[in-house]
Motif scaffolding. Structure first.
Motif, short mmCIF file in Angstrom:
data_model
loop_
_atom_site.label_atom_id
_atom_site.label_comp_id
_atom_site.label_asym_id
_atom_site.label_seq_id
_atom_site.Cartn_x
_atom_site.Cartn_y
_atom_site.Cartn_z
N ALA A 56 9.90 -6.69 6.39
CA ALA A 56 10.96 -6.41 5.42
C ALA A 56 10.67 -7.01 4.06
CB ALA A 56 12.30 -6.93 5.94
N TYR A 57 9.58 -7.80 3.96
CA TYR A 57 9.28 -8.48 2.71
C TYR A 57 7.90 -8.11 2.18
CZ TYR A 57 13.47 -11.19 3.57
OH TYR A 57 14.77 -11.56 3.79
N PHE A 58 7.29 -7.05 2.72
CA PHE A 58 6.03 -6.57 2.16
C PHE A 58 6.27 -6.07 0.74
CE2 PHE A 58 4.33 -5.41 6.65
CZ PHE A 58 4.01 -6.75 6.86
N SER A 59 5.31 -6.35 -0.15
CA SER A 59 5.48 -5.95 -1.56
C SER A 59 5.35 -4.44 -1.73
CB SER A 59 4.44 -6.66 -2.43
OG SER A 59 3.13 -6.39 -1.96
N ASP A 60 4.48 -3.79 -0.93
CA ASP A 60 4.30 -2.34 -1.03
C ASP A 60 5.13 -1.65 0.04
OD1 ASP A 60 2.79 -3.48 0.97
OD2 ASP A 60 1.15 -2.03 0.82
N LYS A 61 6.44 -1.61 -0.16
CA LYS A 61 7.36 -1.10 0.85
C LYS A 61 7.85 0.29 0.43
CE LYS A 61 11.24 -3.28 1.25
NZ LYS A 61 12.18 -4.36 1.56
N PRO A 62 7.21 1.35 0.95
CA PRO A 62 7.64 2.70 0.60
C PRO A 62 8.94 3.07 1.29
CG PRO A 62 5.89 2.81 2.23
CD PRO A 62 6.07 1.36 1.87
N PRO A 63 9.66 4.07 0.79
CA PRO A 63 10.88 4.52 1.48
C PRO A 63 10.54 5.19 2.80
CG PRO A 63 10.31 5.99 -0.34
CD PRO A 63 9.39 4.82 -0.44
N ALA A 64 11.56 5.42 3.60
CA ALA A 64 11.36 6.05 4.90
C ALA A 64 10.75 7.44 4.74
CB ALA A 64 12.68 6.14 5.65
#
Length: 296
Positions: A56-64
């Protein structure tokens, strides 16, 4: 001259102020060490969520992702948060469902290959549930991610008219602790916990025995306590080569479970991050089928 003598006499008659006694070196060292320890405790408490929910804290977090055939997306409310996206893979006309809850460093939209394998092994429809924080900017917590998982599971049950007899919940690692919370709410026929722990506090205390973990940890995930409210079939999968969740944490989880209909699977050479081999998945599916066929 006389005045100076009187001043000197008056000064000499005053009591001399004692200089404060200097603390010994070892006392000053203890104070420094205690301060450093307190700072470490505060920092660890501050970073707890990042350690419990790293995905939940990854910097490269794309949307679903939007699912493509044969997968389907479905939306459900995240109580107090935003709308979440789960995924479904239909298997013919089967009435059986396997609902999967992923671990703390993966996402539901990374489970498509695993969902296909579950559908084949169980000959069932399969769904994957997401939690807040993994595809949005909301902060996860124990109570919040369990509420999200319950919301997603209830949405599936209502949409597809799933009965408890046709429902299997399958959780991996932290997802197993979340699945246990959902099982208390939905009371499925079968609960499968793969590489899951009895208590997050006990696991954290194992790795940080020098920290006051029981006092400061908020995400406690007492899976054993939750299972006292579950009476369905239980399968626990845990191997001695798990380098993240201690083997004894899985064994305690199984031993402390109150249900009498339970099955222990101890795979050899299965690390915590290793993929589940086909033979093991087949063993899990067979055990679930046999437990369902056993008279109560």
């Amino acid at each position: 001259m006389v005045r100076e003598l009187k001043q000197n006499e008056a000064a000499s008659s005053r009591p001399k102020r004692k200089r404060p006694k200097r603390r010994p070196w070892w006392w000053r060292l203890i104070r420094v060490l205690l301060l450093a320890y307190l700072i470490i405790v505060i920092l660890m408490a501050y970073r707890e969520n990042q350690m419990v929910y790293p995905g939940a804290y990854f910097s490269d977090k794309p949307p679903a992702k939007q699912a493509a055939a044969p997968f389907e997306s479905f939306q459900y409310p995240s109580p107090g948060g935003s709308e979440l996206t789960g995924y479904v893979l239909k298997r013919g006309t089967s009435a059986d469902w396997v609902v999967f809850y992923h671990g703390n460093a993966t996402r539901a939209d990374q489970m498509f290959g695993w969902m296909e394998r579950l559908a084949d092994a169980f000959n069932a429809n399969v769904a994957a549930i997401e939690y807040r924080g993994y595809t949005d900017d909301h902060q996860p917590s124990e109570s919040k991610v369990i509420r999200d998982a319950i919301s997603g599971t209830r949405t599936l049950i209502e949409k597809h008219s799933i009965t408890p007899e046709n429902l299997v919940l399958y959780g991996r690692s932290l997802g197993g602790a979340i699945a246990a919370g959902v099982a208390v709410d939905t009371q499925p026929s079968t609960l499968i916990l793969e590489r899951t722990f009895d208590s997050a506090v006990r696991v954290a205390s194992h790795y940080y025995p020098w920290l006051p973990v029981p006092w400061i940890m908020k995400n406690r995930f007492d899976t054993s306590a939750r299972l006292t409210q579950f009476s369905g079939d239980l399968i626990v999968v845990h191997g001695p080569d798990d380098e993240v969740v201690p083997f004894q944490a899985g064994k305690r989880l199984f031993d402390n479970a109150g249900t009498s209909d339970k099955h222990w699977i101890e795979p050899a050479s299965l690390g915590h991050l290793d993929p589940v081999p086909d033979s093991l998945l087949e063993e899990i599916a067979t055990a679930a089928k046999q437990l369902r066929q056993t008279p109560p």
